[in-house]
Design a protein around this motif. Structure first.
Motif, mmCIF file in Angstrom:
data_model
loop_
_atom_site.group_PDB
_atom_site.id
_atom_site.type_symbol
_atom_site.label_atom_id
_atom_site.label_comp_id
_atom_site.label_asym_id
_atom_site.label_seq_id
_atom_site.Cartn_x
_atom_site.Cartn_y
_atom_site.Cartn_z
ATOM 1 N N ASP A 9 -3.765 -8.006 -3.002
ATOM 2 C CA ASP A 9 -3.310 -8.461 -1.698
ATOM 3 C C ASP A 9 -2.037 -9.279 -1.876
ATOM 4 O OD1 ASP A 9 -3.156 -10.491 0.613
ATOM 5 O OD2 ASP A 9 -4.692 -9.095 1.325
ATOM 6 N N VAL A 10 -0.991 -8.892 -1.159
ATOM 7 C CA VAL A 10 0.323 -9.498 -1.342
ATOM 8 C C VAL A 10 0.309 -10.982 -0.986
ATOM 9 C CG1 VAL A 10 2.697 -9.466 -0.463
ATOM 10 C CG2 VAL A 10 1.566 -7.326 -1.090
ATOM 11 N N ARG A 11 -0.501 -11.391 -0.026
ATOM 12 C CA ARG A 11 -0.517 -12.798 0.379
ATOM 13 C C ARG A 11 -1.555 -13.609 -0.384
ATOM 14 N NH1 ARG A 11 0.526 -14.921 6.246
ATOM 15 N NH2 ARG A 11 0.866 -16.695 4.854
ATOM 16 N N SER A 12 -2.779 -13.146 -0.427
ATOM 17 C CA SER A 12 -3.846 -13.969 -1.002
ATOM 18 C C SER A 12 -3.964 -13.806 -2.509
ATOM 19 C CB SER A 12 -5.188 -13.611 -0.357
ATOM 20 O OG SER A 12 -5.636 -12.336 -0.803
ATOM 21 N N GLY A 13 -3.452 -12.706 -3.059
ATOM 22 C CA GLY A 13 -3.625 -12.427 -4.475
ATOM 23 C C GLY A 13 -4.961 -11.794 -4.815
ATOM 24 N N ARG A 14 -5.840 -11.623 -3.809
ATOM 25 C CA ARG A 14 -7.149 -11.016 -4.063
ATOM 26 C C ARG A 14 -6.965 -9.602 -4.599
ATOM 27 N NH1 ARG A 14 -10.639 -7.589 -1.210
ATOM 28 N NH2 ARG A 14 -12.851 -7.899 -1.656
ATOM 29 N N ARG A 15 -7.704 -9.289 -5.654
ATOM 30 C CA ARG A 15 -7.600 -7.963 -6.264
ATOM 31 C C ARG A 15 -8.891 -7.194 -6.030
ATOM 32 N NH1 ARG A 15 -6.743 -7.746 -12.036
ATOM 33 N NH2 ARG A 15 -8.463 -9.225 -12.092
ATOM 34 N N GLN A 16 -8.737 -5.903 -5.786
ATOM 35 C CA GLN A 16 -9.909 -5.047 -5.642
ATOM 36 C C GLN A 16 -9.658 -3.720 -6.354
ATOM 37 O OE1 GLN A 16 -10.685 -3.657 -1.579
ATOM 38 N NE2 GLN A 16 -8.728 -4.525 -0.943
ATOM 39 N N GLN A 17 -10.710 -3.224 -6.954
ATOM 40 C CA GLN A 17 -10.641 -1.935 -7.636
ATOM 41 C C GLN A 17 -11.097 -0.842 -6.684
ATOM 42 O OE1 GLN A 17 -13.585 -0.532 -10.654
ATOM 43 N NE2 GLN A 17 -11.840 -0.654 -12.058
ATOM 44 N N ILE A 18 -10.281 0.189 -6.566
ATOM 45 C CA ILE A 18 -10.565 1.291 -5.652
ATOM 46 C C ILE A 18 -10.673 2.569 -6.466
ATOM 47 C CG2 ILE A 18 -9.694 2.600 -3.669
ATOM 48 C CD1 ILE A 18 -8.158 -0.085 -2.983
ATOM 49 N N ARG A 19 -11.856 3.144 -6.432
ATOM 50 C CA ARG A 19 -12.128 4.351 -7.215
ATOM 51 C C ARG A 19 -11.907 5.598 -6.371
ATOM 52 N NH1 ARG A 19 -17.476 3.595 -7.348
ATOM 53 N NH2 ARG A 19 -17.262 1.633 -6.212
ATOM 54 N N GLY A 20 -11.607 6.696 -7.035
ATOM 55 C CA GLY A 20 -11.372 7.931 -6.312
ATOM 56 C C GLY A 20 -11.593 9.154 -7.176
ATOM 57 N N ARG A 21 -11.707 10.283 -6.509
ATOM 58 C CA ARG A 21 -11.822 11.574 -7.209
ATOM 59 C C ARG A 21 -10.446 12.170 -7.457
ATOM 60 N NH1 ARG A 21 -12.217 15.362 -9.955
ATOM 61 N NH2 ARG A 21 -13.667 17.106 -9.868
ATOM 62 N N TRP A 22 -9.561 12.021 -6.459
ATOM 63 C CA TRP A 22 -8.180 12.469 -6.589
ATOM 64 C C TRP A 22 -7.260 11.364 -6.083
ATOM 65 C CZ3 TRP A 22 -12.056 15.409 -4.317
ATOM 66 C CH2 TRP A 22 -12.503 16.500 -5.086
ATOM 67 N N PHE A 23 -6.024 11.370 -6.593
ATOM 68 C CA PHE A 23 -5.069 10.320 -6.278
ATOM 69 C C PHE A 23 -3.728 10.944 -5.922
ATOM 70 C CE2 PHE A 23 -8.331 8.349 -8.747
ATOM 71 C CZ PHE A 23 -8.413 7.039 -8.300
ATOM 72 N N VAL A 24 -2.977 10.227 -5.086
ATOM 73 C CA VAL A 24 -1.631 10.649 -4.707
ATOM 74 C C VAL A 24 -0.669 9.511 -5.000
ATOM 75 C CG1 VAL A 24 -0.115 11.452 -2.859
ATOM 76 C CG2 VAL A 24 -2.536 12.093 -2.840
#
Length: 619
Positions: free
Chosen positions: A310-325
């Motif tokens: 997150d650009v403001r809070s710095g909170r990070r989250q991992q986002i999983r996927g089958r395909w990516f763009v």
């Protein structure tokens, strides 16, 4: 209290940082302030710097204060450090235009910041007595691009923070909690990184075809160069035979060009809300604005997940996927996971920061700060018939004795229409990733130098002021990720046919070089277009839209698999949007058959062609 400050306090007493106890240090990121006032959040270089920063982009008018209240581990004496720089110092010019003050509980420190050092560094603000709670305020003095990356309060009065590199990254990570595991951001069929026209079309296309989609964009708006932040009008023809429905979604996202449309116009021309509404209307699409992907994991050539911050809070989250763009333009995701790429490092396309002027009472940034409406882009400018003085800018590009587009020469009169256009472009021989802050800043120096010359040397436009300027650079070329086909300029000229032809290209082989008429500077800032002709439309192949060595990675936009010359034809945004439509279709085939992008070409090309005939638009 901001999330970043809370994280810093949670870590008190838990670790040692560079010889000083962590409970002696409080690190504050100004982008997480309670109020950012007239300062803008600049995230463009956070991958290099470690975080975004606040920028006083006031076009010569001091911006409103940014402020926040901070809780400290204890009252006492603290040494204050501010991470900043003198942004014009790389050119060894007179003056330091980005001056600002830090106020502590309403009282300014004696130090004036932004006055020294070409590189980002910690400027010593001296020692202050603080209570357990204090208010910090950034007070801009000039409106000329002052910048503040971080503020550090140290009870260890002898501690000196590291200016950069690994040591600073470790300090920042530990004090702000970024060394903790990221939160679980969920799992999606398709994860699209980058919310320009290409990425937005890819996300909506896939969502309409039944995939669960995450669209991650590091700005508050969608559209990239076609947004109100950059203001380039999208070009390229759509809806052509043999697939006349390719481009239907692009037409939903971007209206047909009207008489008042073009580059560097007023904000409402670019329909930010139209793009947001279209994305938010898709129930299968999760929109993550103001999040920057700066980490990713891959296993045996397959992307597993990305980490969005997150650009403001710095909170990070991992986002999983089958395909990516990868729709980042810079090939950011591809580079993070080891995708093959090429990059032209000299004589390449540059970047522009468009701008405009007008006889108005206030510039756009001033109006936004005064606006109480939910939609500041609907503001109406008040015409002005009063003089609008502009200060001399000895630190800007000196154009007092030089010609430039828009200045009167010979029998030619000054021409406002030549100011701030696409050809105000620089960075042709700069590194398109690591040198981009300097490239953007050179564009701003050229703008300020031109306006200073017109106003104060030539005595033109006495009632006009700088009305708007992009602080986000409109980039044209950087990394190009390599696919099974690397499309070339020769393919365009020869009309090379491909059985997987998927999207039409109608723009010329449009390459920009420094214009020799104005190339009198070490750091040129005016370009000339060199147009290469071909018989169009030319239908480019699907195989340049996925990576040749990362099995589940698509790419759309200006980072697709082309050479430098071919990029000139494919990079315009309506064309890029059609790439997104095609990738969304291909992703749906991958989902249906549990397969990878390459297999769409090898085993399911007829299905892709059927979708190309149908399209994904809502008629």
């Amino acid at each position: 209290m901001s999330m970043r400050i809370q994280w810093a306090l949670l870590l008190v007493g838990f670790c040692l940082v560079s010889g000083s106890r962590a409970n002696d240090l409080v690190l504050i990121e100004p982008e997480s302030f309670d109020e950012t006032g007239g300062w803008v959040i600049d995230q463009q270089f956070m991958d290099l710097m470690g975080s975004p920063y606040l920028l006083a982009h006031g076009l010569g008018e001091p911006v409103l204060d940014a402020h926040s209240t901070v809780e400290l581990p204890a009252a006492g004496r603290y040494r204050v450090w501010v991470r900043t720089r003198d942004w014009v110092a790389p050119w060894n010019v007179e003056g330091a235009p980005g001056k600002f003050q830090l106020l502590v509980d309403g009282k300014p420190l004696e130090t004036v910041f932004g006055t020294e050092g070409a590189e980002w560094h910690w400027q010593d603000g001296g020692i202050v007595e603080l209570g357990a709670k204090t208010t910090l305020t950034l007070h801009d003095l000039t409106g000329f691009e002052g910048r503040c990356d971080a503020i550090l309060l140290s009870r260890d009065l002898q501690f000196t923070p590291p200016d950069g590199g690994r040591s600073l990254a470790v300090l920042r990570s530990r004090l702000l909690g970024w060394d903790h595991e990221p939160a679980d951001g969920g799992e999606y069929d398709l994860v699209v990184v980058g919310g320009g026209v290409a990425g937005t079309c890819a996300a909506i296309s896939a969502a309409r075809l039944g995939l669960s989609v995450a669209l991650i964009q590091d700005r508050p708006v969608l559209g990239g160069n076609a947004s109100s932040e950059v203001r380039v009008w999208p070009e390229g023809k759509t809806n052509l035979e043999p697939y006349p429905h390719v481009g239907d979604l692009v037409s939903e996202l971007i209206r047909s060009k009207g008489s008042g449309d073009g580059n560097a116009k007023d904000a409402q021309v670019y329909d930010d809300q139209r793009k947001l509404d279209l994305a938010k209307a898709e129930p299968n699409l999760k929109l993550l604005l103001m999040n920057r992907v700066n980490a990713a994991t891959a296993t045996d050539g397959v992307v597993d997940a990305v980490v969005a911050q997150d650009v403001r809070s710095g909170r990070r989250q991992q986002i999983r996927g089958r395909w990516f763009v990868d729709a980042t333009g810079d090939g950011v995701l591809g580079a993070l996971v080891g995708a093959d790429f090429e990059m032209t490092t000299a004589a390449h396309l540059g970047a522009s920061n468009l701008w405009n002027v007008g006889a108005v009472e206030k510039n756009e940034y001033q109006l936004k700060c005064l606006c109480e409406d939910d939609d500041p882009l609907s503001l109406a400018f008040t015409p002005s018939d009063e003089p609008a003085p502009f200060p001399r800018c000895p630190w800007a590009v000196d154009l007092s004795e030089k010609s430039f587009p828009g200045r009167a020469t010979g029998n030619n009169k000054p021409n406002l229409g030549k100011l701030g256009g696409w050809f105000w472009e620089s960075g042709f021989d700069k590194h398109p990733i690591t040198d981009m802050e300097q490239v953007r800043d050179q564009n701003l120096r050229a703008m300020y130098g031109a306006w200073d010359t017109l106003k104060n040397v030539d005595g033109q436009y006495p009632n006009h002021r700088l009305k708007w300027s992009a602080f986000i650079a409109g980039k044209r070329e950087s990394r190009r990720l390599l696919g099974d086909v690397v499309l070339s300029g020769e393919d365009f000229r020869n009309g090379t046919p491909f059985e997987d032809a998927a999207f039409p290209c109608t723009w010329k082989l449009d390459l920009h070089l420094a214009d020799p008429k104005y190339d009198k500077h070490e750091d040129p800032f005016i370009s000339k277009a060199a147009y290469g002709e071909y018989d169009g439309p030319y239908w480019a192949p699907y195989r340049c839209l996925y990576s040749r060595n990362i099995d589940n990675l698509f790419m759309v936009g200006r980072d697709i698999s082309v050479n430098h010359e071919a990029l000139g034809a494919v990079r315009v945004m309506r064309t890029c949007g059609m790439m997104g439509e095609v990738v969304g279709m291909a992703a749906s085939i991958c989902h249906e058959h549990d397969t990878q992008p390459r297999d769409v070409y090898i085993n399911h090309l007829d299905e892709l062609k059927a979708l190309l005939r149908t399209g994904v638009g809502k008629q």
